[in-house]
Design a protein around this motif. Sequence first.
Motif, PDB file in Angstrom:
ATOM      1  N   GLU A  91       9.283  -0.261 -36.184  1.00 59.72           N
ATOM      2  CA  GLU A  91       7.946   0.312 -36.284  1.00 59.72           C
ATOM      3  C   GLU A  91       7.072  -0.018 -35.074  1.00 59.72           C
ATOM      4  O   GLU A  91       6.016   0.596 -34.892  1.00 59.72           O
ATOM      5  CB  GLU A  91       7.274  -0.195 -37.562  1.00 59.72           C
ATOM      6  N   ILE A  92       7.488  -0.988 -34.268  1.00 55.89           N
ATOM      7  CA  ILE A  92       6.726  -1.350 -33.073  1.00 55.89           C
ATOM      8  C   ILE A  92       7.171  -0.464 -31.919  1.00 55.89           C
ATOM      9  O   ILE A  92       8.347  -0.405 -31.570  1.00 55.89           O
ATOM     10  CB  ILE A  92       6.923  -2.826 -32.710  1.00 55.89           C
ATOM     11  N   ILE A  93       6.209   0.228 -31.304  1.00 55.13           N
ATOM     12  CA  ILE A  93       6.487   1.164 -30.211  1.00 55.13           C
ATOM     13  C   ILE A  93       5.885   0.614 -28.924  1.00 55.13           C
ATOM     14  O   ILE A  93       4.716   0.219 -28.897  1.00 55.13           O
ATOM     15  CB  ILE A  93       5.895   2.555 -30.515  1.00 55.13           C
ATOM     16  N   HIS A  94       6.716   0.577 -27.883  1.00 55.14           N
ATOM     17  CA  HIS A  94       6.273   0.101 -26.573  1.00 55.14           C
ATOM     18  C   HIS A  94       6.100   1.306 -25.638  1.00 55.14           C
ATOM     19  O   HIS A  94       7.046   2.070 -25.422  1.00 55.14           O
ATOM     20  CB  HIS A  94       7.294  -0.853 -25.956  1.00 55.14           C
ATOM     21  N   VAL A  95       4.928   1.440 -25.073  1.00 48.73           N
ATOM     22  CA  VAL A  95       4.666   2.446 -24.048  1.00 48.73           C
ATOM     23  C   VAL A  95       4.529   1.719 -22.712  1.00 48.73           C
ATOM     24  O   VAL A  95       3.667   0.856 -22.558  1.00 48.73           O
ATOM     25  CB  VAL A  95       3.380   3.243 -24.329  1.00 48.73           C
ATOM     26  N   VAL A  96       5.410   2.029 -21.774  1.00 45.96           N
ATOM     27  CA  VAL A  96       5.285   1.488 -20.420  1.00 45.96           C
ATOM     28  C   VAL A  96       4.476   2.475 -19.599  1.00 45.96           C
ATOM     29  O   VAL A  96       4.888   3.623 -19.404  1.00 45.96           O
ATOM     30  CB  VAL A  96       6.662   1.270 -19.774  1.00 45.96           C
ATOM     31  N   LEU A  97       3.309   2.044 -19.159  1.00 46.60           N
ATOM     32  CA  LEU A  97       2.419   2.900 -18.380  1.00 46.60           C
ATOM     33  C   LEU A  97       2.508   2.480 -16.919  1.00 46.60           C
ATOM     34  O   LEU A  97       2.194   1.336 -16.569  1.00 46.60           O
ATOM     35  CB  LEU A  97       0.983   2.757 -18.897  1.00 46.60           C
ATOM     36  N   ASN A  98       2.981   3.383 -16.076  1.00 45.12           N
ATOM     37  CA  ASN A  98       3.115   3.067 -14.656  1.00 45.12           C
ATOM     38  C   ASN A  98       1.759   2.752 -14.039  1.00 45.12           C
ATOM     39  O   ASN A  98       0.720   3.116 -14.580  1.00 45.12           O
ATOM     40  CB  ASN A  98       3.765   4.234 -13.911  1.00 45.12           C
ATOM     41  N   ALA A  99       1.803   2.078 -12.905  1.00 38.94           N
ATOM     42  CA  ALA A  99       0.564   1.718 -12.209  1.00 38.94           C
ATOM     43  C   ALA A  99      -0.333   2.945 -12.049  1.00 38.94           C
ATOM     44  O   ALA A  99       0.134   4.044 -11.748  1.00 38.94           O
ATOM     45  CB  ALA A  99       0.882   1.117 -10.846  1.00 38.94           C
ATOM     46  N   ILE A 100      -1.615   2.749 -12.250  1.00 37.56           N
ATOM     47  CA  ILE A 100      -2.597   3.830 -12.166  1.00 37.56           C
ATOM     48  C   ILE A 100      -3.325   3.696 -10.836  1.00 37.56           C
ATOM     49  O   ILE A 100      -3.949   2.665 -10.561  1.00 37.56           O
ATOM     50  CB  ILE A 100      -3.598   3.745 -13.330  1.00 37.56           C
ATOM     51  N   ILE A 101      -3.219   4.718 -10.001  1.00 37.09           N
ATOM     52  CA  ILE A 101      -3.778   4.655  -8.653  1.00 37.09           C
ATOM     53  C   ILE A 101      -5.222   5.148  -8.659  1.00 37.09           C
ATOM     54  O   ILE A 101      -5.528   6.227  -9.165  1.00 37.09           O
ATOM     55  CB  ILE A 101      -2.937   5.502  -7.674  1.00 37.09           C
ATOM     56  N   ASN A 102      -6.106   4.337  -8.102  1.00 31.09           N
ATOM     57  CA  ASN A 102      -7.511   4.726  -7.942  1.00 31.09           C
ATOM     58  C   ASN A 102      -7.592   5.807  -6.871  1.00 31.09           C
ATOM     59  O   ASN A 102      -7.200   5.570  -5.720  1.00 31.09           O
ATOM     60  CB  ASN A 102      -8.337   3.507  -7.538  1.00 31.09           C
ATOM     61  N   PRO A 103      -8.084   7.005  -7.196  1.00 33.63           N
ATOM     62  CA  PRO A 103      -8.090   8.087  -6.207  1.00 33.63           C
ATOM     63  C   PRO A 103      -9.025   7.831  -5.027  1.00 33.63           C
ATOM     64  O   PRO A 103      -8.889   8.465  -3.988  1.00 33.63           O
ATOM     65  CB  PRO A 103      -8.554   9.305  -7.030  1.00 33.63           C
ATOM     66  N   GLU A 104      -9.953   6.895  -5.175  1.00 37.63           N
ATOM     67  CA  GLU A 104     -10.876   6.592  -4.085  1.00 37.63           C
ATOM     68  C   GLU A 104     -10.281   5.601  -3.087  1.00 37.63           C
ATOM     69  O   GLU A 104     -10.469   5.738  -1.875  1.00 37.63           O
ATOM     70  CB  GLU A 104     -12.186   6.029  -4.646  1.00 37.63           C
ATOM     71  N   THR A 105      -9.548   4.619  -3.597  1.00 31.62           N
ATOM     72  CA  THR A 105      -9.015   3.566  -2.729  1.00 31.62           C
ATOM     73  C   THR A 105      -7.538   3.722  -2.421  1.00 31.62           C
ATOM     74  O   THR A 105      -7.037   3.150  -1.453  1.00 31.62           O
ATOM     75  CB  THR A 105      -9.230   2.185  -3.386  1.00 31.62           C
ATOM     76  N   GLY A 106      -6.804   4.481  -3.265  1.00 31.07           N
ATOM     77  CA  GLY A 106      -5.371   4.599  -3.105  1.00 31.07           C
ATOM     78  C   GLY A 106      -4.605   3.377  -3.557  1.00 31.07           C
ATOM     79  O   GLY A 106      -3.396   3.293  -3.362  1.00 31.07           O
ATOM     80  N   GLU A 107      -5.277   2.427  -4.198  1.00 34.18           N
ATOM     81  CA  GLU A 107      -4.655   1.201  -4.661  1.00 34.18           C
ATOM     82  C   GLU A 107      -4.550   1.193  -6.187  1.00 34.18           C
ATOM     83  O   GLU A 107      -5.336   1.850  -6.870  1.00 34.18           O
ATOM     84  CB  GLU A 107      -5.461  -0.015  -4.194  1.00 34.18           C
ATOM     85  N   PRO A 108      -3.585   0.436  -6.737  1.00 31.01           N
ATOM     86  CA  PRO A 108      -3.472   0.357  -8.197  1.00 31.01           C
ATOM     87  C   PRO A 108      -4.698  -0.269  -8.839  1.00 31.01           C
ATOM     88  O   PRO A 108      -5.309  -1.200  -8.285  1.00 31.01           O
ATOM     89  CB  PRO A 108      -2.233  -0.532  -8.401  1.00 31.01           C
ATOM     90  N   ILE A 109      -5.073   0.242  -9.998  1.00 31.77           N
ATOM     91  CA  ILE A 109      -6.170  -0.325 -10.777  1.00 31.77           C
ATOM     92  C   ILE A 109      -5.648  -1.573 -11.483  1.00 31.77           C
ATOM     93  O   ILE A 109      -4.625  -1.528 -12.169  1.00 31.77           O
ATOM     94  CB  ILE A 109      -6.693   0.708 -11.787  1.00 31.77           C
ATOM     95  N   THR A 110      -6.352  -2.675 -11.315  1.00 28.59           N
ATOM     96  CA  THR A 110      -5.853  -3.964 -11.818  1.00 28.59           C
ATOM     97  C   THR A 110      -6.672  -4.522 -12.977  1.00 28.59           C
ATOM     98  O   THR A 110      -6.279  -5.534 -13.557  1.00 28.59           O
ATOM     99  CB  THR A 110      -5.847  -5.001 -10.683  1.00 28.59           C
ATOM    100  N   ASP A 111      -7.788  -3.901 -13.302  1.00 31.20           N
ATOM    101  CA  ASP A 111      -8.690  -4.480 -14.301  1.00 31.20           C
ATOM    102  C   ASP A 111      -8.796  -3.617 -15.563  1.00 31.20           C
ATOM    103  O   ASP A 111      -9.877  -3.461 -16.139  1.00 31.20           O
ATOM    104  CB  ASP A 111     -10.079  -4.713 -13.713  1.00 31.20           C
ATOM    105  N   LEU A 112      -7.680  -3.048 -15.996  1.00 32.28           N
ATOM    106  CA  LEU A 112      -7.663  -2.223 -17.199  1.00 32.28           C
ATOM    107  C   LEU A 112      -7.874  -3.101 -18.433  1.00 32.28           C
ATOM    108  O   LEU A 112      -7.310  -4.194 -18.539  1.00 32.28           O
ATOM    109  CB  LEU A 112      -6.315  -1.518 -17.284  1.00 32.28           C
ATOM    110  N   THR A 113      -8.690  -2.636 -19.373  1.00 34.48           N
ATOM    111  CA  THR A 113      -8.922  -3.355 -20.627  1.00 34.48           C
ATOM    112  C   THR A 113      -8.750  -2.404 -21.806  1.00 34.48           C
ATOM    113  O   THR A 113      -8.658  -1.183 -21.630  1.00 34.48           O
ATOM    114  CB  THR A 113     -10.344  -3.954 -20.683  1.00 34.48           C
ATOM    115  N   ASP A 114      -8.739  -2.972 -23.016  1.00 31.78           N
ATOM    116  CA  ASP A 114      -8.611  -2.151 -24.223  1.00 31.78           C
ATOM    117  C   ASP A 114      -9.692  -1.083 -24.295  1.00 31.78           C
ATOM    118  O   ASP A 114      -9.463   0.021 -24.805  1.00 31.78           O
ATOM    119  CB  ASP A 114      -8.698  -3.033 -25.471  1.00 31.78           C
ATOM    120  N   ASP A 115     -10.878  -1.409 -23.793  1.00 30.70           N
ATOM    121  CA  ASP A 115     -12.006  -0.475 -23.887  1.00 30.70           C
ATOM    122  C   ASP A 115     -11.807   0.766 -23.028  1.00 30.70           C
ATOM    123  O   ASP A 115     -12.501   1.769 -23.219  1.00 30.70           O
ATOM    124  CB  ASP A 115     -13.307  -1.170 -23.469  1.00 30.70           C
ATOM    125  N   ASN A 116     -10.876   0.712 -22.078  1.00 25.89           N
ATOM    126  CA  ASN A 116     -10.629   1.858 -21.198  1.00 25.89           C
ATOM    127  C   ASN A 116      -9.660   2.870 -21.793  1.00 25.89           C
ATOM    128  O   ASN A 116      -9.493   3.957 -21.246  1.00 25.89           O
ATOM    129  CB  ASN A 116     -10.051   1.395 -19.855  1.00 25.89           C
TER     130      ASN A 116
END
Length: 361
Positions: A55-80
């Motif tokens: 019943e436990i499902i794992h979603v692997v979400l690849n790095a999310i690139i900030n379109p302004e900086t071109g760098e991965p977003i590192t501060d993702l939280t539950d609220d996002n």
Amino acid sequence: MKKLLVIIPLLFVLFGCPSLVDEIPPDPGTYSPPHLTDPDLTLSGSIEGEESNPEIIHVVLNAIINPETGEPITDLTDDNLIVVEDSLVQGFVLKKVGEEVTAKADIVFIIDATGSMGEEIEKVKESVLAFAGSLSEEGLDVKLGAVTFGDSVREYIDFTDDFSDTTGEFYTFISGIYATGGGAWAENDLDPIYYAWKHFSWRDGAQRIFILITDAPVDQVDDDNYEYEHVCPFTIDMLLDTLRGEAVIHAVCPDKKVSPDGDTIYMGYDWDDDGAADFWDVIYGGAGHPKDLATGTGGRWMQLPGSGEVDLTELPIATTITQSWVIDFETSDPYGVHDVWIQIYIGEHKGEVIWRDVTYH
């Protein structure tokens, strides 16, 4: 099943054994918001069910690139995040890869081995092997594969973790590539990508990455100047529809084919300085640009110089692998067919990934 959640805390008290089920908050009981119409974040990933607790499902979400900086977003939280299964918003746990979970990645090199790559191929091979060595030093859980192509798929090697030894199968395969043939200037990049996607042994829960290396435009089914026997059955958009949300393509290619001296534009099989600006878009009819495969999947583009000498470690592969995320939620039907989607909101940026008709086990 979710109806058993109420007794789980008591079981933990009795047996003193923490469980991921206990960490996942209850579902909020709300329906999902509308799908996004203008996202500017490109999301991709994979889904798998846990073997020991279906019943436990794992979603692997690849790095999310900030379109302004071109760098991965590192501060993702539950609220996002909003996590949805079959239109119902889910309670979930968000974890960063490297902190509590291990990063996995399956990487395929898609290498143009036609005659026009004769000037670049030796340095390309050196670059691929050096890149493989750098991944080995990083200590990541990575498997590598490769496909060579011309007007169609030529040779391939499925995923292997034997890529650090000069006597290994990956090293031997890459070292043996040579440039020859190719009926038209626009080459068939799309077939080998699709072939690897359908036939390679991708691991559940691993990030899925392609690195395309070519010196020519992309042949497409609607390329009106393609007169050779093999006609690619895809367009770039058709392939993107298949891979979007599932895999990332990084493209290593020139904007224009430039001679090794850096002075002359190579047009078709002639040297010609005139009309060079039309190289990708006009001269070859419906041929596409490899860059579009990268931008359409959230990947990066890197210039391929005429010498073929390119530092593939400049692609943020190791960084993006370690900047990925795992989202855990609980399903009420582990063996059913589901639609799952995730929406992310970070400041003014937003993105969505949708998986249709997926099974977890």
